[in-house]
Design an enzyme around this catalytic site. Structure first.
Site, PDB file in Angstrom:
ATOM      1  N   HIS A  10       7.037 -40.675   2.291  1.00  0.00           N
ATOM      2  CA  HIS A  10       6.060 -41.635   2.824  1.00  0.00           C
ATOM      3  C   HIS A  10       6.118 -42.977   2.101  1.00  0.00           C
ATOM      4  CE1 HIS A  10       2.944 -42.639   5.490  1.00  0.00           C
ATOM      5  NE2 HIS A  10       2.274 -41.522   5.477  1.00  0.00           N
ATOM      6  N   ASP A  58       6.873 -44.351   7.553  1.00  0.00           N
ATOM      7  CA  ASP A  58       5.486 -44.194   8.010  1.00  0.00           C
ATOM      8  C   ASP A  58       5.396 -43.115   9.083  1.00  0.00           C
ATOM      9  OD1 ASP A  58       4.485 -46.176   6.330  1.00  0.00           O
ATOM     10  OD2 ASP A  58       4.916 -47.758   7.797  1.00  0.00           O
TER      11      ASP A  58
END
Length: 419
Positions: A392, A396
């Site tokens: 992450h 995204d």
């Protein structure tokens, strides 16, 4: 002339290796290129062939020992015969000592490995044999005491089958193999293998480096399943390779990665590095661990070449025939966590990659279908769950979702030639 056998360098970044198994004993005849011993490095497990034909006259490094590359691990004499292998001075002294303790006559012409087990090479070379004079310590050899120390065993709890109650190597290995049948079980399990220790280290490092996030998608594999069922006999007969689901999944992943390259990127020194090609890692489960051979430039390969590459790499991984370059340079990994029927797994990213796709078990389920007029019906479909693990820090949720939608669409609407 005698030839030194060295620990090979299995890649530019590899500086040491562990001998996991000797495939020949001292005194055995070996042919050139015949497998001689097995090694484990931080990149690959491999069989090492004999550099020459001759007689293995000396094993210098025992199983389980890690040494630097170019270390001499054995000696092969091309002019020697099996019957003429002379024992070393230490072996001769050891055998004479065994003879004086009631071990029977000593024949200096017999190859040493017949007098003392191969796994006890360490105690032979040191010339140390336990005299067992201490009343508080059972009679045993240095090798047995080392195994006991590594496994936190109390030798007084093990019955010895040797002369005057001496605990032999076979006694302690039998105890470790079936502790439930003994008076007292060992305090700890056996130590990690080289590969298992490396896997443990890499998994911890990955969790510490990447901000792991996961997303799960259900894919209707009915179209692919029907095509495979219809074509698998012809495909294997024509191409000599079994038609599995993996090349379908690999092709769909490579296509989606080409459209969304952030999933194929790496984060290095604060910069996003976009790789020019999709180097697809395929995790292969082994009896002794896990390895990830890599299919390079997967986005450029046909379905047939992917199928052949997957089968070839998996077969050579299980037979320890992979080269170091074939387990390096991956940019995205596929792992089949559903091979034993699991719904899906939440995989750990294979560093320095940024994403990994776990394949769940394929099963039939009732599914609600909606036609073009909006009418619903229930049908039995072949479905499979796929879990994408991603870093992450640079990927995204929107990016992961776009990738999975493209991956899902390719499989559900499969229209590619399979060869």
């Amino acid at each position: 002339m005698p030839t030194d056998v060295i620990m090979p360098q299995m890649g530019e970044s590899i500086f040491e290796g562990t001998i996991t198994k000797w495939l020949k004993n001292a005194g055995d005849r070996v042919e050139k290129d015949e497998p001689l011993f097995e090694i484990s490095t931080d990149k690959v497990d491999a069989e090492i062939p004999s550099p020459v034909a001759g007689v293995l006259t000396q094993i210098k490094i025992s199983q389980g020992v890690t040494v630097e590359v170019n270390t001499v691990v054995a000696v092969i004499d091309g002019a020697a015969s099996v019957a003429a292998v002379e024992p070393s001075l230490e072996v001769s002294q050891t055998a004479k000592k065994l003879n004086s303790e009631g071990g029977g006559g000593f024949n200096p012409r017999v190859k040493p490995i017949e007098s003392v087990p191969a796994l006890a090479a360490e105690e032979i070379s040191s010339g140390q044999i336990s005299t067992g004079n201490s009343a508080s310590r059972p009679r045993s050899s240095p090798l047995v005491r080392r195994i006991a120390k590594e496994n936190s065993l109390d030798l007084r709890q093990i019955a010895g089958s040797g002369s005057q109650g001496r605990i032999t190597k076979e006694d302690i290995l039998r105890y470790l193999a079936a502790p439930q049948e003994q008076l007292a079980p060992p305090q700890v399990a056996q130590p990690l293998t080289k590969m298992r220790a490396i896997i443990a280290q890499r998994m911890i490092e990955s969790k510490q480096i990447s901000a792991h996030a996961h997303t799960v998608y259900k894919v209707d594999m009915t179209r692919v399943a029907r095509l495979r069922q219809h074509e698998k006999a012809r495909f294997e007969q024509q191409h000599g390779v079994k038609l599995t689901y993996m090349p379908f999944i690999a092709a769909a992943a490579a296509q989606a990665l080409s459209k969304f390259p952030i999933l194929n990127a790496s984060l290095k020194d604060g910069f996003i590095h976009y790789h020019p090609n999709v180097n697809l890692g395929i995790a292969v489960s082994l009896e002794w661990g896990l390895i990830v051979p890599v299919i390079r430039q997967a986005e450029t390969q046909s379905f047939l070449s992917l199928a052949r590459a997957i089968a070839d790499l998996a077969a050579r991984a299980r037979s320890k025939k992979l080269l170091p370059d074939e387990v390096q340079g991956g940019t995205f990994t596929l792992t089949n966590s559903g091979v034993y029927g699991g719904e899906f797994g939440t995989p750990i990213i294979n560093q320095p990659e940024s994403a990994i796709l776990a394949i769940g078990g394929l099963r039939k389920e009732p599914v609600v279908l909606t036609d073009k007029d909006g009418n619903d019906s229930i049908a039995i479909r072949s479905v499979q769950y796929f879990c994408l693990g991603f870093d992450h820090r640079l990927i995204d949720g929107a990016d992961s979702g776009k990738f999975m939608v493209e991956f899902k669409r390719t499989l559900e609407e499969w229209d590619k030639e399979i060869g």
